[in-house]
Design a protein around this motif. Sequence first.
Motif, short mmCIF file in Angstrom:
data_model
loop_
_atom_site.label_atom_id
_atom_site.label_comp_id
_atom_site.label_asym_id
_atom_site.label_seq_id
_atom_site.Cartn_x
_atom_site.Cartn_y
_atom_site.Cartn_z
N THR A 74 0.81 -1.22 0.00
CA THR A 74 0.00 0.00 0.00
C THR A 74 0.84 1.27 0.00
OG1 THR A 74 -0.09 0.15 2.42
CG2 THR A 74 -1.81 -1.16 1.33
N ALA A 75 2.11 1.18 0.37
CA ALA A 75 3.03 2.31 0.55
C ALA A 75 2.72 3.11 1.81
CB ALA A 75 3.10 3.21 -0.67
N TYR A 76 1.63 2.78 2.49
CA TYR A 76 1.34 3.39 3.80
C TYR A 76 2.04 2.55 4.86
CZ TYR A 76 -2.35 6.34 1.84
OH TYR A 76 -3.04 7.27 1.14
N GLY A 77 2.17 3.10 6.04
CA GLY A 77 2.81 2.35 7.10
C GLY A 77 2.50 2.95 8.45
N VAL A 78 3.41 2.71 9.40
CA VAL A 78 3.24 3.23 10.74
C VAL A 78 4.61 3.66 11.26
CG1 VAL A 78 3.44 0.92 11.81
CG2 VAL A 78 2.26 2.76 13.03
N THR A 79 4.62 4.82 11.91
CA THR A 79 5.81 5.29 12.59
C THR A 79 5.58 5.05 14.07
OG1 THR A 79 6.19 6.97 10.91
CG2 THR A 79 7.31 7.27 13.03
N VAL A 80 6.55 4.42 14.72
CA VAL A 80 6.39 4.00 16.10
C VAL A 80 7.54 4.51 16.95
CG1 VAL A 80 6.16 2.00 17.64
CG2 VAL A 80 5.26 1.88 15.31
N ASN A 81 7.21 5.00 18.15
CA ASN A 81 8.21 5.33 19.15
C ASN A 81 8.05 4.36 20.31
OD1 ASN A 81 8.09 7.64 17.46
ND2 ASN A 81 8.98 8.88 19.08
N TYR A 82 9.18 3.88 20.82
CA TYR A 82 9.20 2.96 21.95
C TYR A 82 9.82 3.65 23.15
CZ TYR A 82 8.53 -0.49 18.20
OH TYR A 82 8.06 -1.19 17.13
N ASP A 83 9.40 3.25 24.35
CA ASP A 83 10.02 3.78 25.55
C ASP A 83 11.28 2.97 25.87
OD1 ASP A 83 9.13 1.41 26.78
OD2 ASP A 83 7.62 2.41 28.00
N ASP A 84 11.90 3.26 27.00
CA ASP A 84 13.13 2.56 27.40
C ASP A 84 12.92 1.07 27.62
OD1 ASP A 84 14.55 4.92 27.23
OD2 ASP A 84 14.31 5.41 29.35
N GLY A 85 11.68 0.67 27.89
CA GLY A 85 11.36 -0.74 28.09
C GLY A 85 10.91 -1.42 26.81
N ASP A 86 11.10 -0.75 25.66
CA ASP A 86 10.69 -1.27 24.35
C ASP A 86 9.19 -1.52 24.24
OD1 ASP A 86 13.06 -1.07 23.00
OD2 ASP A 86 13.66 -3.15 23.29
N LEU A 87 8.40 -0.62 24.84
CA LEU A 87 6.94 -0.66 24.69
C LEU A 87 6.51 0.51 23.81
CD1 LEU A 87 5.83 -1.40 28.37
CD2 LEU A 87 6.12 -3.02 26.49
N VAL A 88 5.49 0.29 22.99
CA VAL A 88 4.97 1.33 22.11
C VAL A 88 4.34 2.43 22.95
CG1 VAL A 88 3.30 1.86 20.28
CG2 VAL A 88 4.52 -0.34 20.25
N VAL A 89 4.80 3.67 22.74
CA VAL A 89 4.23 4.82 23.43
C VAL A 89 3.62 5.83 22.46
CG1 VAL A 89 5.65 4.63 25.50
CG2 VAL A 89 6.47 5.99 23.57
N PHE A 90 3.90 5.63 21.16
CA PHE A 90 3.41 6.54 20.13
C PHE A 90 3.34 5.78 18.82
CE2 PHE A 90 4.46 9.17 16.46
CZ PHE A 90 3.60 10.25 16.58
N LYS A 91 2.26 6.04 18.08
CA LYS A 91 2.17 5.51 16.71
C LYS A 91 1.45 6.53 15.86
CE LYS A 91 -2.11 2.79 16.96
NZ LYS A 91 -2.73 1.54 16.54
N SER A 92 1.91 6.62 14.61
CA SER A 92 1.30 7.56 13.68
C SER A 92 1.24 6.92 12.31
CB SER A 92 2.15 8.84 13.62
OG SER A 92 1.55 9.78 12.77
N LEU A 93 0.17 7.16 11.60
CA LEU A 93 0.01 6.63 10.26
C LEU A 93 1.08 7.25 9.37
CD1 LEU A 93 -1.77 4.87 8.38
CD2 LEU A 93 -3.10 6.93 7.92
N ALA A 94 1.88 6.42 8.74
CA ALA A 94 2.91 6.89 7.81
C ALA A 94 2.29 6.96 6.43
CB ALA A 94 4.11 5.95 7.82
#
Length: 183
Positions: A74-94
Amino acid sequence: MVKQYLKGVLLGSILLAGVVLLCAGCGQKEAESTDPSNFYNKVQIGQTKEDAEKALGVESTELDKGLNYVDEKTAYGVTVNYDDGDLVVFKSLAIPDSTYLDGLSQANVTKEQAASITEGMTYDAVKTILGGVDGIEVTCVKNTKDPATPVNVMAWVNTDRSVVYVTFMGIRGTAKIAEFRQQ
């Protein structure tokens, strides 16, 4: 005798239809998604990096402070930020640069409608104001003050690329901010 014959034909037809349905999926691959939100929906706030990457099944690229995962179909995706414990804390539609939000167009919303949205309105009230169409979640962030209530942004996208963005406290929770953007 005719009734018995018809029962036999009906039973045979049902059995044949069942066999056809069972075999229809034999040897076929899982259907490929063409949904622009496919990758975005596979990642959840609080999910481990390992689980997110397993669900996405592609290599990431670094993007600012996050990792970007792109669905080649699709060429769409997701941008993800992880915290220090490698847990997802942010996601945004790429979103692919060349298409902007074109693949997400599903609304017919106006600046006036956006202006009528007030803080505290429920998702359903906002949806009603915006023509009864569901928005598309484009960002979700862990709420550090209340981890059980993430902050999410929903978009209602017009075909002319204008958008109403509404920030909610909680998934489809209560409205915090509404904004109309014209491209």
